[in-house]
Design a protein around this motif. Structure first.
Motif, PDB file in Angstrom:
ATOM      1  N   ARG A   1      34.059  34.660  37.507  1.00 16.27           N
ATOM      2  CA  ARG A   1      33.056  34.525  36.443  1.00 16.27           C
ATOM      3  C   ARG A   1      31.691  34.126  37.000  1.00 16.27           C
ATOM      4  O   ARG A   1      30.693  34.213  36.296  1.00 16.27           O
ATOM      5  CB  ARG A   1      33.527  33.501  35.401  1.00 16.27           C
ATOM      6  CG  ARG A   1      34.773  33.956  34.663  1.00 16.27           C
ATOM      7  CD  ARG A   1      35.155  33.026  33.528  1.00 16.27           C
ATOM      8  NE  ARG A   1      36.269  33.580  32.767  1.00 16.27           N
ATOM      9  CZ  ARG A   1      37.553  33.388  33.048  1.00 16.27           C
ATOM     10  NH1 ARG A   1      37.897  32.649  34.081  1.00 16.27           N
ATOM     11  NH2 ARG A   1      38.491  33.917  32.298  1.00 16.27           N
TER      12      ARG A   1
ATOM     13  N   SER B   1      39.441  38.112  39.270  1.00 10.97           N
ATOM     14  CA  SER B   1      38.410  38.265  38.237  1.00 10.97           C
ATOM     15  C   SER B   1      37.512  37.027  38.185  1.00 10.97           C
ATOM     16  O   SER B   1      37.813  36.064  37.466  1.00 10.97           O
ATOM     17  CB  SER B   1      39.079  38.464  36.871  1.00 10.97           C
ATOM     18  OG  SER B   1      39.932  39.580  36.894  1.00 10.97           O
TER      19      SER B   1
ATOM     20  N   ARG C   1      45.690  31.872  41.379  1.00 13.85           N
ATOM     21  CA  ARG C   1      46.266  32.850  40.460  1.00 13.85           C
ATOM     22  C   ARG C   1      47.797  32.816  40.539  1.00 13.85           C
ATOM     23  O   ARG C   1      48.354  32.363  41.533  1.00 13.85           O
ATOM     24  CB  ARG C   1      45.769  34.255  40.801  1.00 13.85           C
ATOM     25  CG  ARG C   1      44.271  34.383  40.665  1.00 13.85           C
ATOM     26  CD  ARG C   1      43.833  35.823  40.848  1.00 13.85           C
ATOM     27  NE  ARG C   1      44.243  36.335  42.134  1.00 13.85           N
ATOM     28  CZ  ARG C   1      44.755  37.550  42.331  1.00 13.85           C
ATOM     29  NH1 ARG C   1      44.944  38.369  41.320  1.00 13.85           N
ATOM     30  NH2 ARG C   1      45.074  37.952  43.537  1.00 13.85           N
TER      31      ARG C   1
HETATM   32  C1  LIG Z   1      42.099  44.240  29.208  1.00 12.90           C
HETATM   33  C2  LIG Z   1      41.659  42.910  29.755  1.00 12.90           C
HETATM   34  C3  LIG Z   1      40.951  42.042  28.944  1.00 12.90           C
HETATM   35  C4  LIG Z   1      40.498  40.820  29.457  1.00 12.90           C
HETATM   36  N1  LIG Z   1      39.692  40.016  28.665  1.00 12.90           N
HETATM   37  C5  LIG Z   1      39.086  38.951  29.222  1.00 12.90           C
HETATM   38  C6  LIG Z   1      38.083  38.245  28.501  1.00 12.90           C
HETATM   39  O1  LIG Z   1      37.699  38.597  27.370  1.00 12.90           O
HETATM   40  N2  LIG Z   1      37.500  37.173  29.111  1.00 12.90           N
HETATM   41  C7  LIG Z   1      37.862  36.771  30.369  1.00 12.90           C
HETATM   42  O2  LIG Z   1      37.281  35.802  30.856  1.00 12.90           O
HETATM   43  N3  LIG Z   1      38.804  37.440  31.077  1.00 12.90           N
HETATM   44  C8  LIG Z   1      39.413  38.529  30.550  1.00 12.90           C
HETATM   45  N4  LIG Z   1      40.314  39.256  31.294  1.00 12.90           N
HETATM   46  C9  LIG Z   1      40.673  38.826  32.650  1.00 12.90           C
HETATM   47  C10 LIG Z   1      42.106  38.305  32.700  1.00 12.90           C
HETATM   48  O3  LIG Z   1      42.154  37.027  32.122  1.00 12.90           O
HETATM   49  C11 LIG Z   1      42.572  38.295  34.172  1.00 12.90           C
HETATM   50  O4  LIG Z   1      42.617  39.609  34.655  1.00 12.90           O
HETATM   51  C12 LIG Z   1      43.973  37.664  34.304  1.00 12.90           C
HETATM   52  O5  LIG Z   1      43.945  36.299  33.967  1.00 12.90           O
HETATM   53  C13 LIG Z   1      44.505  37.787  35.721  1.00 12.90           C
HETATM   54  O6  LIG Z   1      43.593  37.206  36.626  1.00 12.90           O
HETATM   55  P1  LIG Z   1      43.036  38.020  37.882  1.00 12.90           P
HETATM   56  O7  LIG Z   1      42.356  39.280  37.342  1.00 12.90           O
HETATM   57  O8  LIG Z   1      42.030  37.094  38.520  1.00 12.90           O
HETATM   58  O9  LIG Z   1      44.181  38.348  38.746  1.00 12.90           O
HETATM   59  C14 LIG Z   1      40.792  40.448  30.788  1.00 12.90           C
HETATM   60  C15 LIG Z   1      41.518  41.344  31.604  1.00 12.90           C
HETATM   61  C16 LIG Z   1      41.938  42.556  31.102  1.00 12.90           C
HETATM   62  C17 LIG Z   1      42.660  43.527  32.006  1.00 12.90           C
END
Ligand SMILES: Cc1cc2nc3c(=O)[nH]c(=O)nc-3n(C[C@H](O)[C@H](O)[C@H](O)COP(=O)(O)O)c2cc1C
Length: 206
Positions: free
Chosen positions: A31, A29, A186
């Motif tokens: 930014r 994920s 991660r």
């Molecule tokens: C339902 C959900 C809500 C999340 N909300 C946020 C958020 O508001 N802001 C953000 O920066 N990341 C958000 N995330 C990302 C998570 O922090 C991220 O998926 C998690 O840390 C795992 O990292 P990866 O997706 O890079 O594997 C969210 C993910 C999910 C599935």
């Protein structure tokens, strides 16, 4: 010195395990997004993956409200984001909201609607990764404001806002905290913690 987008992408990949789809290990994920639009044809493929997700009774309760950059929908979604998401997500070329009907075809409550939306969104994210795109879900947004701005009916549950686009250079992020999390590897719980043969008993998998 800040890592490049390419270096960060490598660092975020989960260690390869033979036989596991690369797109699953490569999904993360971000930014930071490039200033590059996602074509409608590519967007259609991403949603095609969500469309074929399984759902309870094949209700397919999910709906995605999609805003491309420089459209009113993109602006409306961006305006509802919490501050920590405002700091990066509005730069994504696509912002969308996933919602799910809480009412089944038979008029009864659908207790699996949210679950099904999550499954569809997971497939969407993996498909995006396989296509060289990246998706980042967010729960940090004003639910009342987004429901009002996008005129979401009351019987639809709000899932996540999803930023979609091409991975950008971490140095473009607006503050050091964002750059740090963008450049940190991660982590996940081990299989022994999440796969059990009985409660508190790790399943023997190999
Ligand atoms: C339902 C959900 C809500 C999340 N909300 C946020 C958020 O508001 N802001 C953000 O920066 N990341 C958000 N995330 C990302 C998570 O922090 C991220 O998926 C998690 O840390 C795992 O990292 P990866 O997706 O890079 O594997 C969210 C993910 C999910 C599935």
């Amino acid at each position: 010195m800040t890592l490049s987008a390419r270096e960060v992408d490598q660092l975020k990949h989960a260690p390869a395990v033979a036989g596991v789809l690369p797109a699953i290990h490569h999904r993360w994920s971000p930014r930071a997004f490039q200033d590059r639009e996602v074509s409608p044809a590519d967007l259609a493929k991403v949603f095609e993956a969500a469309r074929w997700a399984p759902s309870s009774n094949n209700e397919q309760p999910w709906r995605y409200i999609v805003g491309l950059r420089n459209t009113v929908t993109h602006e409306k979604i961006a305006a509802t984001l919490a501050g920590f998401n405002q700091a990066w997500a509005p730069k994504a070329p696509v912002l969308m909201l996933g919602v799910a009907s809480g009412v089944s075809r038979n008029g009864k409550p659908n207790g699996y609607a949210f679950y099904d939306l999550g499954a569809a969104t997971a497939l969407l994210a993996v498909q995006a990764t396989a296509m060289g795109l990246a998706a980042h879900q967010m729960g940090g947004f004003d639910h009342d404001a987004i429901r009002k701005a996008l005129e979401i009916p009351g019987d639809y549950l709000l899932g996540s806002v999803i930023a979609l686009g091409y991975l950008g250079e971490p140095a473009l992020l607006s503050n050091d905290h964002l750059i740090e999390s963008e450049t940190t590897p991660r982590s996940r719980k081990p299989l022994s913690e999440i796969v059990l043969s009985a409660w508190d008993e790790p399943a023997e998998l190999d």
